[in-house]
Design a protein around this motif. Structure first.
Motif, PDB file in Angstrom:
ATOM      1  N   LYS A 167       0.828  -1.379   0.002  1.00 56.25           N
ATOM      2  CA  LYS A 167      -0.034  -0.055   0.040  1.00 56.25           C
ATOM      3  C   LYS A 167       0.887   1.428   0.134  1.00 56.25           C
ATOM      4  CE  LYS A 167      -4.029  -1.859   2.251  1.00 56.25           C
ATOM      5  NZ  LYS A 167      -5.025  -1.599   3.269  1.00 56.25           N
ATOM      6  N   GLY A 212      -8.461  -3.291  -2.993  1.00 58.25           N
ATOM      7  CA  GLY A 212      -9.370  -2.478  -3.902  1.00 58.25           C
ATOM      8  C   GLY A 212      -9.491  -1.274  -4.253  1.00 58.25           C
ATOM      9  N   ALA A 213      -9.416  -0.566  -2.884  1.00 66.75           N
ATOM     10  CA  ALA A 213      -9.560   0.969  -2.877  1.00 66.75           C
ATOM     11  C   ALA A 213      -8.224   1.554  -3.805  1.00 66.75           C
ATOM     12  CB  ALA A 213      -9.529   1.408  -1.783  1.00 66.75           C
ATOM     13  N   LEU A 214      -7.202   1.008  -3.689  1.00 69.87           N
ATOM     14  CA  LEU A 214      -6.061   1.292  -4.527  1.00 69.87           C
ATOM     15  C   LEU A 214      -5.660   1.073  -5.903  1.00 69.87           C
ATOM     16  CD1 LEU A 214      -3.105   0.634  -1.812  1.00 69.87           C
ATOM     17  CD2 LEU A 214      -4.043   3.018  -2.598  1.00 69.87           C
ATOM     18  N   GLU A 216      -6.032   0.779  -9.516  1.00 68.35           N
ATOM     19  CA  GLU A 216      -6.590   1.564 -10.552  1.00 68.35           C
ATOM     20  C   GLU A 216      -7.323   0.856 -11.950  1.00 68.35           C
ATOM     21  OE1 GLU A 216      -4.604   4.644 -14.100  1.00 68.35           O
ATOM     22  OE2 GLU A 216      -3.779   4.606 -11.761  1.00 68.35           O
ATOM     23  N   ASP A 254     -14.725  -2.331 -10.610  1.00 71.63           N
ATOM     24  CA  ASP A 254     -16.023  -1.764 -10.302  1.00 71.63           C
ATOM     25  C   ASP A 254     -16.776  -2.977  -9.471  1.00 71.63           C
ATOM     26  OD1 ASP A 254     -16.666  -3.794 -11.878  1.00 71.63           O
ATOM     27  OD2 ASP A 254     -17.178  -2.937 -13.824  1.00 71.63           O
ATOM     28  N   GLU A 255     -18.105  -2.586  -9.378  1.00 70.97           N
ATOM     29  CA  GLU A 255     -18.867  -3.412  -8.393  1.00 70.97           C
ATOM     30  C   GLU A 255     -18.898  -4.899  -8.555  1.00 70.97           C
ATOM     31  OE1 GLU A 255     -21.191  -1.958 -12.032  1.00 70.97           O
ATOM     32  OE2 GLU A 255     -20.046  -1.008 -10.490  1.00 70.97           O
ATOM     33  N   ARG A 258     -15.941  -6.021  -6.440  1.00 67.29           N
ATOM     34  CA  ARG A 258     -15.775  -5.377  -5.129  1.00 67.29           C
ATOM     35  C   ARG A 258     -16.914  -6.060  -4.205  1.00 67.29           C
ATOM     36  NH1 ARG A 258     -12.961  -0.524  -4.524  1.00 67.29           N
ATOM     37  NH2 ARG A 258     -12.646   0.623  -6.591  1.00 67.29           N
TER      38      ARG A 258
END
Length: 295
Positions: A167, A212-214, A216, A254-255, A258
């Motif tokens: 991270k 997942g938030a990191l 791209e 995307d969803e 996730r």
């Protein structure tokens, strides 16, 4: 007859390059342990990644001297070195690691591979991969896990710890989601695909949950050696490699990818369906590539 002396020469040069870069990476890791601040440790990590870039660059130079390869690289124009990426790829040979590092070394952060635990004990390679924070995964059979239920989830915990380290600096995490190299014998027990093994969804799902938030994008890579399918790594060392096809698809985070894979059963089914669709498209692409070779 020239091919076998060439194999020995190339093998010696690749091993020499690997030994030198591995020692430098391990020395960097030792220095990193005693550095007093996170900022200095971050510089040490960047230096280790630079040594991996040097290893990939020298390998490409060595093998380019003896192979006249026709490279067919499709896609990936929007990638850059300051992002976080999850890369998934089919797995055919040891040559895959050389190819991925060669193709992507100047496009994205140096790849970090999920490796089998046994590779930790290979001289130079194991220690340098450990120093680069690459996760080593143990594979247990279903029968073993029934006898030793305490071992369940250990790979996922290894994934979590490794992703925590990733991270702090732009990183490409590579997951060979088939879990092993493709061979005709292994395919016999998995008839769903013609040129692939069935994908394992747990590791990639956990990586996405942890980072997942990191991320791209997801980089979906299809590798093919149309004229050297049986022994690509050996052929590469012998100067017989003719064509390498690298097809790159950039997929959104995307969803569809996730969610809570381990506690949300509808999401788990959705994710497995998404990965199966990705793999089905990859298999169709490989069929077209190899069909053209047979014609």
């Amino acid at each position: 007859m020239l091919a076998y002396p060439l194999l020995l020469i190339n093998l010696f040069l690749v091993l020499l390059n690997t030994a030198f870069c591995s020692v430098m990476i391990c020395l960097t890791a030792v220095v990193k342990l005693v550095l007093p601040s996170k900022e200095l440790k971050l510089y040490a990590t960047k230096l280790a990644n630079l040594m991996m870039w040097l290893w990939a660059t020298l390998n490409l130079k060595i093998l380019s001297l003896s192979n006249h390869v026709e490279w067919d690289i499709q896609g990936g124009e929007t990638l850059h070195k300051d992002g976080w990426y999850l890369m998934i790829s089919n797995h055919i040979s040891w040559a895959d690691i050389v190819v991925l590092c060669s193709v992507f070394k100047d496009k994205i952060p140096m790849p970090k591979f999920f490796l089998k635990y046994q590779l930790l004990y290979i001289p130079f390679i194991g220690m340098s991969c450990w120093a680069l924070d690459m996760p080593f995964m143990r594979r247990y059979s279903r029968g073993y896990l029934i006898r030793h239920p305490e071992k369940r989830g250990q790979d996922l915990e290894t994934t979590r710890r490794s992703c925590t380290k990733f991270k702090h600096i732009p990183t490409t995490v590579v997951n060979y989601v088939e879990g092993t190299r493709f061979t005709p014998d292994k395919k016999t027990n998995q008839p769903e695909y013609e040129f692939l093994l069935s994908p394992k969804s747990g590791g990639i799902a956990y990586t996405l949950a942890a980072m997942g938030a990191l991320f791209e994008n997801i980089i979906d890579v299809t590798l093919a050696y149309p004229d050297n399918l049986e022994t690509p790594f050996k052929d590469m060392l012998m100067g017989k490699m003719k064509r390498i096809i690298v097809h790159i698809d950039i997929l959104p985070v995307d969803e569809q990818v996730r969610g809570d894979y381990f506690n949300d059963k509808p999401y788990k089914r959705q994710f497995q369906k998404w990965l199966s669709n990705v793999w089905a498209q990859k298999d169709q692409r490989l069929k077209k590539i190899y069909r053209r070779v047979d014609e």
